[in-house]
Motif scaffolding. Structure first.
Motif, PDB file in Angstrom:
ATOM      1  N   ALA A 149       0.828  -1.205   0.000  1.00  0.00           N
ATOM      2  CA  ALA A 149       0.000   0.000   0.000  1.00  0.00           C
ATOM      3  C   ALA A 149       0.865   1.258   0.000  1.00  0.00           C
ATOM      4  O   ALA A 149       0.562   2.234  -0.702  1.00  0.00           O
ATOM      5  CB  ALA A 149      -0.921  -0.004   1.224  1.00  0.00           C
ATOM      6  N   PHE A 150       1.967   1.244   0.765  1.00  0.00           N
ATOM      7  CA  PHE A 150       2.871   2.396   0.811  1.00  0.00           C
ATOM      8  C   PHE A 150       3.474   2.675  -0.561  1.00  0.00           C
ATOM      9  O   PHE A 150       3.629   3.826  -0.974  1.00  0.00           O
ATOM     10  CB  PHE A 150       3.987   2.142   1.821  1.00  0.00           C
ATOM     11  N   ALA A 151       3.820   1.609  -1.301  1.00  0.00           N
ATOM     12  CA  ALA A 151       4.495   1.761  -2.586  1.00  0.00           C
ATOM     13  C   ALA A 151       3.545   2.049  -3.745  1.00  0.00           C
ATOM     14  O   ALA A 151       3.991   2.493  -4.807  1.00  0.00           O
ATOM     15  CB  ALA A 151       5.315   0.504  -2.901  1.00  0.00           C
ATOM     16  N   LYS A 152       2.258   1.829  -3.557  1.00  0.00           N
ATOM     17  CA  LYS A 152       1.311   1.958  -4.665  1.00  0.00           C
ATOM     18  C   LYS A 152       1.349   3.317  -5.352  1.00  0.00           C
ATOM     19  O   LYS A 152       1.310   3.379  -6.588  1.00  0.00           O
ATOM     20  CB  LYS A 152      -0.107   1.650  -4.183  1.00  0.00           C
ATOM     21  N   PRO A 153       1.440   4.441  -4.643  1.00  0.00           N
ATOM     22  CA  PRO A 153       1.403   5.732  -5.332  1.00  0.00           C
ATOM     23  C   PRO A 153       2.566   5.974  -6.287  1.00  0.00           C
ATOM     24  O   PRO A 153       2.445   6.783  -7.216  1.00  0.00           O
ATOM     25  CB  PRO A 153       1.439   6.745  -4.170  1.00  0.00           C
ATOM     26  N   PHE A 154       3.706   5.305  -6.076  1.00  0.00           N
ATOM     27  CA  PHE A 154       4.893   5.639  -6.875  1.00  0.00           C
ATOM     28  C   PHE A 154       5.524   4.439  -7.563  1.00  0.00           C
ATOM     29  O   PHE A 154       6.449   4.616  -8.358  1.00  0.00           O
ATOM     30  CB  PHE A 154       5.951   6.301  -5.981  1.00  0.00           C
ATOM     31  N   ARG A 155       5.058   3.239  -7.327  1.00  0.00           N
ATOM     32  CA  ARG A 155       5.726   2.041  -7.860  1.00  0.00           C
ATOM     33  C   ARG A 155       5.799   2.071  -9.387  1.00  0.00           C
ATOM     34  O   ARG A 155       6.881   1.997  -9.973  1.00  0.00           O
ATOM     35  CB  ARG A 155       4.980   0.787  -7.386  1.00  0.00           C
ATOM     36  N   MET A 156       4.687   2.190 -10.070  1.00  0.00           N
ATOM     37  CA  MET A 156       4.698   2.231 -11.531  1.00  0.00           C
ATOM     38  C   MET A 156       5.065   3.614 -12.079  1.00  0.00           C
ATOM     39  O   MET A 156       5.745   3.690 -13.112  1.00  0.00           O
ATOM     40  CB  MET A 156       3.347   1.766 -12.082  1.00  0.00           C
TER      41      MET A 156
END
Length: 355
Positions: free
Chosen positions: A59-66
């Motif tokens: 969830a933490f990585a979702k905003p910036f992963r892609m």
């Protein structure tokens, strides 16, 4: 544009053509591990019907992963966008199309029996053909990249700021047609184009982080709290906020990659970045196999621990498949054969390609 940052020799060669920018590999490595983690964790949790501690990281990585992956994919485009169309299409379209065809066939081969059992082999065959219109499984990223490359080259005579604003508006519009290529194009093109358009500023950011590590660490700490707070509040999905978090997160990963490269720490991430296409193409198989084994045997009762193991095996297993393919002379799985080049083959590796 002249990319800066520490240049690392690839494979021991000191020739300029073999040079790589170290922090880019670290950043790509972090990204690809997060991608494997997301698929592994959500797959385990869906099958088990409950969540574990790894869900927080996803969830933490979702905003910036892609967003970060796409931004880095556009980073070196200014160096090659003016090439003639034949070379450009070979490097930026045929390259990814080849791997998509090979690996969508492999993935479908593993899943076709289940599809046929649910319906029929005829319908399974139609589903395979549909995968060339509707991206299949985890492969939508390399399906979309050639489209981004073509659109960017076709629009390079238009005012760049206007293109960026249109791309940002598409991200904010939350386009939902049900077609992956269209929806993901609208959601992700702004990040790819930002990498292309703002490349000099990205390299300047890396230079500043390398020269002022204390300031960079303070900025990273601030970003961690802000990103985590907005995710916990549910605000990370809001319009405009998601765009800002995507760009801020990409900058954070670039800064992290620069600091790791500066300190020569966690070289595993760098290795993963150098072989990100290998991991992306092959991780589905060890991931799915490990998930099925752990769920059926129940030897690991904790969902979070199970998700972590599946993630690790997904990364290491894909690299093992790559090494086995090389030993078995199945290089075509990860290297495009000469017969599938439509322009003269590159004499050797150059600065990080988009993949």
């Amino acid at each position: 544009m002249a990319p800066s940052g520490t240049i690392a020799a690839n494979g021991g060669s000191k020739a300029p053509s073999a040079a790589r920018v170290d922090w880019v590999d670290y950043a790509k490595g972090i990204c690809i591990v997060m991608v494997v983690m997301m698929h592994s964790v959500l797959g385990v949790e869906l099958a088990a019907g409950e969540t574990g501690f790894m869900h927080v990281l996803v969830a933490f990585a979702k905003p910036f992963r892609m967003p970060d992956f796409f931004l880095i994919s556009g980073l070196f485009l200014p160096l090659v966008i003016d090439r003639d169309w034949r070379i450009y299409l070979d490097r930026k379209v045929v390259h990814f199309a080849y791997f998509y065809v090979v690996w969508v066939t492999i993935q479908f081969g593993f899943k076709a029996p289940a599809f046929a059992a649910d319906t029929s082999w005829h319908n399974a065959g139609l589903l395979y053909l549909e995968s060339f219109i509707e991206p299949f499984g985890t492969l939508w990223f390399i399906y979309l990249l050639p489209i981004f490359f073509i659109v960017t080259k076709l629009t390079r005579q238009f005012p760049p700021l206007a293109i960026w604003l249109v791309a940002a508006a598409l991200e904010t519009a939350r386009v939902t047609t049900g077609w992956t290529a269209i929806d993901e194009f609208c959601a992700r093109f702004v990040y790819f184009y930002s990498g292309y358009l703002f490349a000099p500023y990205v390299f300047a950011l890396s230079d500043r982080a390398r020269n002022q590590p204390a300031l960079a660490l303070a900025a990273l700490a601030t970003w961690v709290f802000v990103n985590a707070g907005l995710v916990m509040l549910g605000a990370s999905e809001w319009k405009i906020v998601s765009l800002v978090l995507g760009l801020a997160g990409a900058c954070a990963i670039i800064t992290s990659g620069t600091l790791l490269a500066r300190a020569h720490w966690l070289n595993f991430f760098r290795f993963c970045g150098e072989h990100s296409i290998v991991i992306y193409l092959a991780f589905f198989l060890p991931m799915a196999a490990t998930r099925t084994l752990l769920l059926r045997t129940g030897i690991i009762p904790d969902i979070g621990t199970m998700s972590l193991i599946v993630t690790i095996v997904g990364v290491l297993g894909s690299l093992a498949i790559w090494r086995a393919a090389l030993r078995l002379h199945a290089d075509f799985l990860f290297e495009r054969p000469d017969a599938f080049w439509i322009a003269p083959k590159k004499p050797g590796p150059v600065l990080q390609p988009a993949e």
